[in-house]
Every structure is written in C-alpha cells, then in structure tokens.
Design a protein around this motif. Structure first.
Motif, PDB file in Angstrom:
ATOM      1  N   UNK A  26       0.831  -1.211   0.000  1.00  0.00           N
ATOM      2  CA  UNK A  26       0.000   0.000   0.000  1.00  0.00           C
ATOM      3  C   UNK A  26       0.863   1.258   0.000  1.00  0.00           C
ATOM      4  N   UNK A  27       1.956   1.229   0.750  1.00  0.00           N
ATOM      5  CA  UNK A  27       2.835   2.398   0.798  1.00  0.00           C
ATOM      6  C   UNK A  27       3.557   2.625  -0.531  1.00  0.00           C
ATOM      7  N   UNK A  28       3.801   1.560  -1.286  1.00  0.00           N
ATOM      8  CA  UNK A  28       4.544   1.673  -2.546  1.00  0.00           C
ATOM      9  C   UNK A  28       3.638   1.749  -3.772  1.00  0.00           C
ATOM     10  N   UNK A  29       2.377   1.342  -3.641  1.00  0.00           N
ATOM     11  CA  UNK A  29       1.497   1.231  -4.797  1.00  0.00           C
ATOM     12  C   UNK A  29       0.947   2.546  -5.291  1.00  0.00           C
ATOM     13  N   UNK A  30       0.483   2.559  -6.550  1.00  0.00           N
ATOM     14  CA  UNK A  30      -0.071   3.783  -7.136  1.00  0.00           C
ATOM     15  C   UNK A  30      -1.448   4.141  -6.588  1.00  0.00           C
ATOM     16  N   UNK A  31      -2.214   3.124  -6.160  1.00  0.00           N
ATOM     17  CA  UNK A  31      -3.527   3.375  -5.551  1.00  0.00           C
ATOM     18  C   UNK A  31      -3.902   2.165  -4.704  1.00  0.00           C
ATOM     19  N   UNK A 132       1.715   8.985   0.636  1.00  0.00           N
ATOM     20  CA  UNK A 132       1.242   8.550   1.949  1.00  0.00           C
ATOM     21  C   UNK A 132       1.552   9.599   2.991  1.00  0.00           C
ATOM     22  N   UNK A 133       0.564   9.831   3.856  1.00  0.00           N
ATOM     23  CA  UNK A 133       0.710  10.792   4.938  1.00  0.00           C
ATOM     24  C   UNK A 133       0.962  10.094   6.263  1.00  0.00           C
ATOM     25  N   UNK A 134       0.353   8.888   6.435  1.00  0.00           N
ATOM     26  CA  UNK A 134       0.465   8.192   7.712  1.00  0.00           C
ATOM     27  C   UNK A 134      -0.002   6.752   7.552  1.00  0.00           C
ATOM     28  N   UNK A 135       0.647   5.849   8.268  1.00  0.00           N
ATOM     29  CA  UNK A 135       0.180   4.475   8.418  1.00  0.00           C
ATOM     30  C   UNK A 135       0.297   4.158   9.901  1.00  0.00           C
ATOM     31  N   UNK A 136      -0.788   3.677  10.490  1.00  0.00           N
ATOM     32  CA  UNK A 136      -0.814   3.419  11.925  1.00  0.00           C
ATOM     33  C   UNK A 136      -1.378   2.028  12.191  1.00  0.00           C
ATOM     34  N   UNK A 137      -0.558   1.161  12.801  1.00  0.00           N
ATOM     35  CA  UNK A 137      -1.045  -0.146  13.229  1.00  0.00           C
ATOM     36  C   UNK A 137      -1.895   0.057  14.477  1.00  0.00           C
ATOM     37  N   UNK A 138      -3.023  -0.629  14.537  1.00  0.00           N
ATOM     38  CA  UNK A 138      -3.953  -0.482  15.652  1.00  0.00           C
ATOM     39  C   UNK A 138      -3.772  -1.614  16.662  1.00  0.00           C
ATOM     40  N   UNK A 156      -4.532   4.106   7.116  1.00  0.00           N
ATOM     41  CA  UNK A 156      -3.640   4.809   6.185  1.00  0.00           C
ATOM     42  C   UNK A 156      -4.314   6.117   5.803  1.00  0.00           C
ATOM     43  N   UNK A 157      -3.549   7.185   5.815  1.00  0.00           N
ATOM     44  CA  UNK A 157      -3.993   8.469   5.269  1.00  0.00           C
ATOM     45  C   UNK A 157      -3.083   8.777   4.088  1.00  0.00           C
ATOM     46  N   UNK A 158      -3.669   9.235   2.988  1.00  0.00           N
ATOM     47  CA  UNK A 158      -2.867   9.472   1.787  1.00  0.00           C
ATOM     48  C   UNK A 158      -3.535  10.506   0.891  1.00  0.00           C
ATOM     49  N   UNK A 159      -2.724  11.074   0.039  1.00  0.00           N
ATOM     50  CA  UNK A 159      -3.207  11.895  -1.059  1.00  0.00           C
ATOM     51  C   UNK A 159      -3.053  11.073  -2.330  1.00  0.00           C
ATOM     52  N   UNK A 160      -3.999  11.220  -3.243  1.00  0.00           N
ATOM     53  CA  UNK A 160      -3.868  10.622  -4.561  1.00  0.00           C
ATOM     54  C   UNK A 160      -3.642  11.772  -5.520  1.00  0.00           C
ATOM     55  N   UNK A 161      -2.532  11.710  -6.254  1.00  0.00           N
ATOM     56  CA  UNK A 161      -2.114  12.800  -7.126  1.00  0.00           C
ATOM     57  C   UNK A 161      -2.248  12.415  -8.590  1.00  0.00           C
ATOM     58  N   UNK A 162      -2.583  13.387  -9.424  1.00  0.00           N
ATOM     59  CA  UNK A 162      -2.546  13.168 -10.870  1.00  0.00           C
ATOM     60  C   UNK A 162      -1.104  12.987 -11.294  1.00  0.00           C
ATOM     61  N   UNK A 163      -0.904  12.564 -12.521  1.00  0.00           N
ATOM     62  CA  UNK A 163       0.454  12.372 -13.045  1.00  0.00           C
ATOM     63  C   UNK A 163       1.264  13.659 -12.985  1.00  0.00           C
ATOM     64  N   UNK A 168      -5.753  14.935  -6.363  1.00  0.00           N
ATOM     65  CA  UNK A 168      -7.125  14.609  -6.744  1.00  0.00           C
ATOM     66  C   UNK A 168      -8.006  14.426  -5.515  1.00  0.00           C
ATOM     67  N   UNK A 169      -7.420  13.833  -4.473  1.00  0.00           N
ATOM     68  CA  UNK A 169      -8.214  13.543  -3.284  1.00  0.00           C
ATOM     69  C   UNK A 169      -7.313  13.261  -2.097  1.00  0.00           C
TER      70      UNK A 169
END
Length: 183
Positions: A26-31, A132-138, A156-163, A168-169
């Motif tokens: 998830x940290x390395x993937x595009x979405x 990625x902004x944050x990943x937190x194990x619960x 996980x908190x993240x931004x999704x960016x255009x190319x 975008x979100x």
C-alpha cells in the motif's frame, strides 16, 4: 501435515508477514484499489472486481489542513464519499474520500456519484500516484490472526495525485482483519 480450513485462525507468523507485506504494498502502490485488487486475486478471495459499497449519511467537511494539502483555490468544491471496499464477501476496508470534482472528467464524476466503482479505478486513466501521509497499526496488529474479520487492523492516510502532481483527493482508510483472509 496439518491443513487449515476456512475460518481457522491464521498462524501468527503468517498473519504478521501478510500484514507487513500488505502495508508495504500500500505504501509503494499507485492506488489502494490497484493494490487490493492484486492482493485479492493472489489470495483467491474472489473472481469479481473490488466493489466500493457507498455508505449513506452526512459527509465530513474538508478541514483547513486538508484544503491546504489538496492545494485548493478559494471557493473550490470538494466532494465527500464514504465507502466500504469489498472483495467478494470480504469487507477489506472503510474509506473516507475528499475529492476535487473539478480535477476529474464529467464521466468520472458521474461514475463516482452513481456507481460502486472504487475511486482508484475511476481515476486510473489520469495515471495517479499515492503520497502517503500516515500508516498506523492499531491494537491487535501484534496478533492479527486472532482478530475477527471486521476488527480494525491499521489505518492509512494518503493523497492521490494526478500524473502532473496535482492532488485529486485525500483518503482516510481503515483496513480490517479481513484483508488477511484466504479462500
């Protein structure tokens, strides 16, 4: 040699390794959509696509910090979409998504408003990348194989960016122990 049956607890070492593997992907993937669809296929969870079950209810307003991260000009519209991402009978995560409709095509906005198509699949033609902004194990992540499928496992908190790098979100995702299932 012992065999495991559906519903058996996941061996501790295997569950922890799967958890770390998924987090890394998830940290390395595009979405998250692309990562989860591949994850589900590899684990034999379903032969159908990932589905975004839209959850009704009032939206959560975008915060000033989110507006800044989304690089929004004054007065720009932000829409809110809350979904459960499901792979067959497995609900893998619940996600809140604050997206900028003005940065999407009319067809993309229509799909988001009227379908169960995950955001990542809708915007795939834009070549998105995650920041990625944050990943937190619960609590419970130290023994994930003992959790019930609906129990929260990590966020996980993240931004999704255009190319071109324009956001975008912003998403806030809570993954459940169901992501560790195998069929």
């Amino acid at each position: 040699m012992a065999t495991s049956l559906p519903g058996d607890p996941i061996p501790a070492d295997a569950a922890i390794q799967s958890l770390h593997d998924l987090c890394a992907r998830l940290l390395a993937g595009p979405s998250a959509t692309a990562v989860l669809e591949a994850w589900c296929r590899e684990r034999g969870l379903t032969t159908t696509d990932l589905v975004a079950q839209v959850l009704p209810g009032p939206g959560t307003p975008v915060s000033p910090a989110q507006r800044e991260r989304l690089e929004l000009p004054r007065g720009a519209v932000v829409r809110y979409r809350r979904v459960r991402l499901a792979c067959g009978r497995h609900v893998l995560s619940e996600a809140e998504n604050w997206y900028v409709p003005g940065r999407l095509t009319p067809a993309m906005n229509h799909l988001l408003e009227t379908s169960d198509t995950p955001f990542g699949r809708v915007v795939h033609p834009l070549g998105p990348k995650r920041r990625n902004l944050d990943l937190c194990l619960l609590a419970g992540a130290e023994a994930p194989g003992r959790l019930a499928p609906h129990d929260p496992l990590f966020t996980v908190a993240a931004l999704l960016l255009r190319a071109d790098g324009l956001p975008l979100c912003e998403v806030a995702e809570t993954y459940t122990a169901a992501v560790l299932a195998r069929d």
